[in-house]
Write a protein that holds these residues in place. Sequence first.
Motif, PDB file in Angstrom:
ATOM      1  N   LEU A  17       8.856  -1.068  12.231  1.00 53.51           N
ATOM      2  CA  LEU A  17       8.016  -0.052  12.857  1.00 53.51           C
ATOM      3  C   LEU A  17       8.823   0.794  13.825  1.00 53.51           C
ATOM      4  N   PHE A  18       9.693   0.131  14.573  1.00 56.10           N
ATOM      5  CA  PHE A  18      10.519   0.835  15.544  1.00 56.10           C
ATOM      6  C   PHE A  18      11.422   1.837  14.834  1.00 56.10           C
ATOM      7  N   ALA A  93       1.043 -10.395   5.052  1.00 51.59           N
ATOM      8  CA  ALA A  93       2.164 -10.019   5.926  1.00 51.59           C
ATOM      9  C   ALA A  93       3.269  -9.330   5.132  1.00 51.59           C
ATOM     10  N   GLU A  94       3.612  -9.901   3.966  1.00 50.14           N
ATOM     11  CA  GLU A  94       4.641  -9.311   3.129  1.00 50.14           C
ATOM     12  C   GLU A  94       4.208  -7.944   2.597  1.00 50.14           C
ATOM     13  N   LYS A  95       2.926  -7.838   2.220  1.00 46.03           N
ATOM     14  CA  LYS A  95       2.416  -6.568   1.704  1.00 46.03           C
ATOM     15  C   LYS A  95       2.472  -5.481   2.767  1.00 46.03           C
ATOM     16  N   LEU A  96       2.097  -5.831   3.991  1.00 53.04           N
ATOM     17  CA  LEU A  96       2.137  -4.841   5.067  1.00 53.04           C
ATOM     18  C   LEU A  96       3.575  -4.418   5.332  1.00 53.04           C
ATOM     19  N   ASN A  97       4.514  -5.366   5.314  1.00 47.35           N
ATOM     20  CA  ASN A  97       5.934  -5.023   5.454  1.00 47.35           C
ATOM     21  C   ASN A  97       6.343  -3.982   4.413  1.00 47.35           C
ATOM     22  N   SER A 102       8.048   1.377   2.803  1.00 51.37           N
ATOM     23  CA  SER A 102       7.927   2.471   1.840  1.00 51.37           C
ATOM     24  C   SER A 102       7.499   3.775   2.504  1.00 51.37           C
ATOM     25  N   GLY A 103       7.017   3.682   3.739  1.00 46.96           N
ATOM     26  CA  GLY A 103       6.525   4.872   4.419  1.00 46.96           C
ATOM     27  C   GLY A 103       5.194   5.340   3.895  1.00 46.96           C
ATOM     28  N   ASP A 104       4.537   4.489   3.136  1.00 46.82           N
ATOM     29  CA  ASP A 104       3.278   4.868   2.499  1.00 46.82           C
ATOM     30  C   ASP A 104       2.147   3.973   2.986  1.00 46.82           C
TER      31      ASP A 104
END
Length: 543
Positions: A17-18, A93-97, A102-104
């Motif tokens: 995120l950073f 958690a993995e899906k959100l990563n 991906s920026g999507d």
Amino acid sequence: MSNRFKWVSLLMVSMLLFVTACSGDGKSDASQNNSNTEAAADDGSGIKPVTFSFYGNYDWLTTAPWGENEATKWIQENRKVTVEPVQSGGASAEKLNTLIVSGDLPDVIFTDRGATVERLVQAGRLVALDEYYEKYPNFKKYVKESTLNLLRSEDGKIYQIPNWYTSGQFGNGGWMVNKEIYNALGRPALETFDDLYQYLLQVRDKYPDVVPLEVGEKGAGLEIMYGGFKENATSKFISLLGYPEGDKLLPIYDDPAFKEMMLYTNKLFRERLITQDALQQTQDAVKEKVNTGRVAVMVESNITTYGAEGHRALTASKPDSGYEIIWPVHKAGLDKNKVFVSGFETLGWNVNVITKQAKDPEAIFAYFDWITGPEGQKVLFFGPKGLYWDEEDANGAPIPNEKYKTTPANERTETMRKFEDFNWAGNTTFIDTAKMSLEASLSDNQKSWETVAQSTVTWKTALDITEFVNTDPVPETETGIIAQNIHDIHTLGFAQMVQAKSDEEVLAALETAKKNAEKAGLDKLLQYKTEKWQENVKKMNAN
């Protein structure tokens, strides 16, 4: 996935995120608003036609296709709103990563309050909603100002839309008994823990294929018993690892009620009155036992869901069987009206956030504001007008029509539950009032199991614990790392206490957990949580 792996994964999310925030992927509020597509005029409901993607950040959540039930089909046709689900695939958690990298990002993320939301805020990926809260009527009307204050991030802005918030008492935790077994054993008193112990012994001896006391997925119900050993307390104090004394939180290991609870729990476990794999069992395994009647007594934080589903399953073939809610079991000598099974927060369950990926965040907010208002709540809880209701009473509650009254309760409840899955801005107070009003006109055999359980017991035995929200530190901070280490110590110690071979072993495990937690920084953690708690108290009393 282990807790430590979860923490590492969350740390990766924070770093990602950073990076994405610094790379300029996130748009400023101003540029986002300028990029909105021109919204079509609303239809008088406050809603503008909009299509948006929706991600439920939970391993267990699979969002059904939009428009395939009467409620979402009605919304699509009459309010011109379409939702495109993004599934977690059982690995949220993995899906959100992946979505972040991906920026999507999806337009809306449905998630727990806390670390995930604050990381997205700090990375500049969320839309601030303050102006929309002022502009649209329903949240402003139904959400308490103190609740909104507790939803504010450190920058003073609100990025979250609450789900199942309340201005009244609410709770789904409690105790229930298998009616067929209870009746066969003469319906003995089940008020105190001594009563319960004697009853469980009878069940064990006479029903060898039945679990005497079921305690839910991974033994979640064990901690629920804590409220029965102490007045004006709930298992929230165990998760805090501290109980309130004046304006401070003291170590839970020093609480006599916690010690009593662990000794009692261990006694039940040693005598095989509780499932021996209680701390490992899955939700599906628990449901299978409940739905086939192989449970004599159950204590759980979501007893209304387990009970209703189990009751429907059993009564489908045997109308006089099923489950019955009972008043919370408690220690002899306590005032039963000061015994609480569960706790509720006016903030409700979880939240929705709108990301800067959304082309028209205002239209999305307008839809959520409509959801939480009277029309939206009726459509997404009872179904659209013309299905189970045609008219409203003076308070706006639906009046059950002939179809509602003649449809079997099990079938009707199952249908309505599909609507409720899409109620992402649940207005607990409105729904509870409407449910009570609607069901007051029904005969006993037409009323839903949940409503009876809630109105007679579970709401009355839930304690307001709103002041203790937002007290967990962010995981990658110094205090957050201390919290994770102590959580691991407590989890191990709790399991050792439950599975100990004697009272002496229970007390030894408790003392070891206490000493290890103290070495890991328990005093510092409780000081942090005490400060956050007192900040909440000030915010709640600011109005």
